[in-house]
Design an enzyme around this catalytic site. Structure first.
Site, PDB file in Angstrom:
ATOM      1  N   HIS A   1       0.807  -1.221   0.000  1.00 18.75           N
ATOM      2  CA  HIS A   1       0.000   0.000   0.000  1.00 18.75           C
ATOM      3  C   HIS A   1       0.839   1.269   0.000  1.00 18.75           C
ATOM      4  O   HIS A   1       0.391   2.295  -0.528  1.00 18.75           O
ATOM      5  CB  HIS A   1      -0.956   0.003   1.196  1.00 18.75           C
ATOM      6  CG  HIS A   1      -2.165  -0.847   0.966  1.00 18.75           C
ATOM      7  ND1 HIS A   1      -2.165  -2.196   1.241  1.00 18.75           N
ATOM      8  CD2 HIS A   1      -3.384  -0.559   0.457  1.00 18.75           C
ATOM      9  CE1 HIS A   1      -3.355  -2.690   0.928  1.00 18.75           C
ATOM     10  NE2 HIS A   1      -4.110  -1.717   0.442  1.00 18.75           N
ATOM     11  N   GLY A   2       2.000   1.235   0.603  1.00 14.91           N
ATOM     12  CA  GLY A   2       2.775   2.472   0.591  1.00 14.91           C
ATOM     13  C   GLY A   2       4.089   2.345   1.332  1.00 14.91           C
ATOM     14  O   GLY A   2       4.265   1.463   2.168  1.00 14.91           O
TER      15      GLY A   2
END
Lengths: 317, 476
Positions: free
Chosen positions: B323-324
């Protein structure tokens, strides 16, 4: 596909009819309000024609008492400030008001943060959408952020987006909403100890943030500011640009320097800065919250402002 | 170009109309050109990155099929995966890894020689990279024939409805559809448009409305009390669901109008009664990706208990990292791993809980659902927080729950939030528990059918937020 297109055609016709019908109901409700901020905006856009007009954001609405100003100058005065709005709104409103009648004096309350890049200041102009039908000159401002905004006005509902709850509330509970005083809506409260602690926390955080961040400046906002002053000067209207009192003193910054340099291009415009005024800085008893003076504070400020306008007022009378 | 913009509306109408006007043999050109245009509306130059991985994966697929030598096949697969993961790591994680490296060097009083790069993350990079990787893996496994048509393969990676935020498709489901001729189908067109309408409702009326309140609290968490933060956390749970599932609905609906069937990505996840079930309802295309290409190769369920826990931890941790590039996402993934592992451990004890406690099953089910919402909402704090400090400030301030909450800049916005959540809950509840009843959108009576569609449109126009901007998942 022919069946689909045929049904789509009829469906679009029904949508247009429904849109017009619902839009009509929303428009009727919206313009039937007599109190509250929507009604104030309607008055400002459609009717305001006083001798002295005060432009600005919520700080203008809370800080300038038209009755005190009227009394001092013997002229009518109206505060067209609006919560959450910034320079694009004042510029748009100036166009509409000047079209109707040129006032004898203009006071513009400004805040240097209004010149930091932030697209929401243009998005907030959507509050002018209900008036675009009657005042087409407003469309150019609404289009600054989104060129398609003009086409969205084909919908009769869209201009009243997100207004239903407030409009219905203002209509149903009309008697419970206090009347404004020619656009002036002072805050009748004082900060208690908890409020002061909370406010100090916010100011501390804001100071840290401002030291960390070096925000980009909004050239469009400066251009609109310049345009605003130019129109006042062209119409020979005595104009005052005022930074009204703030709780914390404002440290020197680029946005203010640029604001001052633009203002200096208009020698007839008077610039008054109260952001570093010891009569207000850190005087929590004069403020209702971190941004706004309370009634006592604002009345004191308005009276003080009038005395500062002395020289010009002589010429004005 | 984002789905909730006038530009997309014009783009969609033109592309869909041309799609049915053009002869079948030219349609792939139209869709590929449209997809390139769609992608280049963000940062044009990044199309070159996509082009690079497309070329590598295309040839990797062809040679994988031709090569019989297992060693060479593995090398080819490795090359393809390395190219995709390399691009992902460079653009998404380089600065994150570099910052951590600098901290490490500082601890030893040394200087990190690697420069910090000011690069923008290519939009939807994680999505199309994973979709491309699923192709080479499936060809390697022999589940999918390699695609010989370069244009069709490019379209598989770049198909505009799902290019920037999924669903992450598998080649077995979508590639053959790109070869098939899709005649105009009234049912597909109408169903697709209805699904798009529902997606717009979720995005404009619910997600973007809630985001106003959520941002006002999360962006200044240090000054807000526990009640405001608790409300903001709950609102964010709903916001992210409506934002992402709204996007998926618009993507699936717009593909459907042209006759393409994309996989379901959400099935009302907040009705889940366990974390495991939550993940079978939330971002299904990603969770099944991890299941098929990571969890099962690690051994799946058929491993000793401790290995199972390790596998679950690895999968959720990587999901968080996916996701990041931020510790907040890693913690979010780790939390879900812990929740899932605890869920696996306690399942034998909580099975048939209502019988053990002699209470109605509906009560235990409701309690489970509420408990899952609380757990997931807590984990979302890390997902939404801008930094670990921000997350801890939020958690610390939650302690003051019970004080009067901040209701936003205007009470009207808070009222809109409650209305939006109520409408969403009613519709989702009906879909979950009464699927065959009150289907107004499909009602045989045209007045009811059209009336409900027009009501939905009117709700969007009256209550929608039209300057809400990007979808949250575009950043991934």
């Amino acid at each position: 596909m022919a069946l689909f297109l045929k049904r789509l055609f009829f469906f679009i016709l029904v949508i247009i009819a429904a849109d017009q019908l619902i839009g009509f109901c929303l428009r009727t409700l919206y313009f039937s309000q007599h109190k509250g901020q929507f009604a104030q905006t309607t008055y400002a856009v459609d009717s305001a024609n006083q001798d002295i007009i005060i432009f600005g954001s919520s700080r203008a609405v809370r800080h300038y008492s038209p009755s005190i100003i009227s009394k001092a100058f013997g002229k009518s005065c109206y505060n067209v400030g609006r919560d959450g709005q910034q320079i694009p709104y004042y510029a748009a409103l100036e166009d509409v008001i000047f079209e109707r009648r040129k006032p004898s004096m203009v006071i513009l309350d400004i805040n240097t943060w209004e010149f930091v890049e932030n697209s929401s200041r243009y998005e907030k102009l959507s509050i002018l959408l209900p008036y675009c039908r009657k005042h087409s000159e407003l469309i150019k401002y609404i289009q600054i952020d989104n060129p398609f905004e003009k086409y969205k006005l084909f919908s009769a509902i869209y201009p009243y987006n997100s207004t239903l709850f407030i409009a219905a509330n203002n209509k149903i509970f009309e008697n419970k909403i206090p009347s404004d005083e020619n656009g002036y809506d002072p805050l009748n409260k004082k900060m208690d100890d908890a409020g002061i602690t909370f406010t100090k926390k916010i100011l501390e955080q804001a100071k840290i943030d401002s030291e960390k961040k070096h925000p980009k400046l909004d050239s469009t906002a400066y251009a609109l500011y310049k345009q605003f002053l130019q129109k006042c000067v062209d119409a020979h209207i005595p104009t005052f640009v005022v930074i009204s009192p703030t709780l914390a003193p404002e440290i020197p910054n680029e946005r203010k320097d640029k604001l001052l340099s633009i203002t200096k291009e208009f020698p007839s415009v008077t610039f008054l800065d109260y952001s570093n005024n010891p009569n207000y800085n850190d005087h929590f008893e004069k403020f209702a919250d971190v941004f706004h003076l309370n009634r006592e504070g604002s009345e004191e400020f308005t009276s003080e402002l009038i005395s500062k306008l002395g020289k010009v007022s002589q010429q004005f009378k | 170009m984002i789905f909730n913009s006038v530009v997309f509306a014009i783009f969609y109408i033109i592309v869909t109309a041309l799609y049915f006007i053009l002869d079948h043999k030219y349609r792939w050109i139209l869709l590929l050109a449209a997809s390139c245009y769609f992608y280049m509306a963000f940062v044009p130059v990044y199309i070159l990155i996509l082009g690079f991985t497309i070329v590598i994966d295309y040839y990797a697929g062809i040679y994988l099929e031709k090569t019989l030598d297992p060693k060479k096949r593995k090398q080819l697969l490795f090359c393809s995966l390395a190219a995709n993961v390399g691009v992902l790591v460079f653009f998404k994680y380089y600065n994150f890894l570099n910052t951590n490296l600098s901290i490490l060097f500082n601890n030893f009083n040394a200087h990190n020689p690697l420069p910090y790069l000011t690069i923008l993350l290519p939009i939807g990079l994680s999505f199309h990279t994973f979709q491309a990787m699923s192709y080479t893996i499936e060809v390697y496994r022999g589940n999918q024939k390699s695609e010989k048509h370069f244009g069709i393969y490019s379209l598989y990676v770049m198909f505009y409805p799902q290019l920037v935020a999924g669903p992450i498709e598998r080649p077995q489901n979508i590639l053959h559809q790109m070869h098939e001729k899709h005649e105009f189908d009234y049912g597909n067109m109408v169903d697709g448009l209805k699904q798009m309408l529902w997606g717009f409702f979720k995005k404009l009326v619910v997600a973007d409305r809630l985001s106003i309140y959520v941002s006002s609290i999360f962006d200044h968490a240090e000054i807000h009390n526990g009640s405001s933060i608790a409300i903001a956390c709950l609102f964010f749970s709903v916001q992210i669901y409506c934002d992402f599932s709204g996007y998926s609905d618009i993507a699936i609906g717009s593909a459907k109008t042209m006759g393409f069937d994309l996989m379901t990505n959400f099935r009302r996840p907040y009705f889940a009664k366990s974390i495991n079930e939550f993940w079978s309802r939330w971002h299904i295309s990603l969770s099944t990706w991890f299941r098929d290409y990571l969890y099962i190769p690690l051994g799946g369920n058929r491993v000793p208990q401790l290995t199972l826990y390790r596998n679950l931890f690895i999968v959720f941790l990587i999901s968080g990292i996916w996701h990041g590039a931020n510790y907040t996402f890693i913690i979010w993934g780790a939390l879900h791993a812990v929740f899932t592992i605890i869920g696996v451990i306690i399942t034998p004890f909580t099975k048939d809980l209502h019988l053990k406690l002699h209470i109605n099953k509906k009560i235990t089910d409701l309690a489970r659902q509420l408990f899952i919402i609380v757990l997931v909402t807590f984990a979302w704090i890390f997902f939404r927080a801008t930094s670990m400090d921000n997350a801890f400030t939020i958690i610390k301030n939650l302690k003051t729950i019970g004080q009067h909450p901040f209701l936003g800049d205007s009470i009207s916005n808070f009222g809109h939030c409650l209305l939006a959540i109520s409408l969403l809950f009613i519709i989702e509840y009906k879909k979950e528990y009464l699927p065959s009843k009150y289907n107004f959108f499909q009602h045989p009576n045209i007045y009811i059918r059209w009336g409900s569609l027009i009501s939905m449109l009117a709700l969007i126009l009256i209550f929608g937020v039209f300057n809400g901007g990007q979808f949250i998942y575009f950043q991934f």
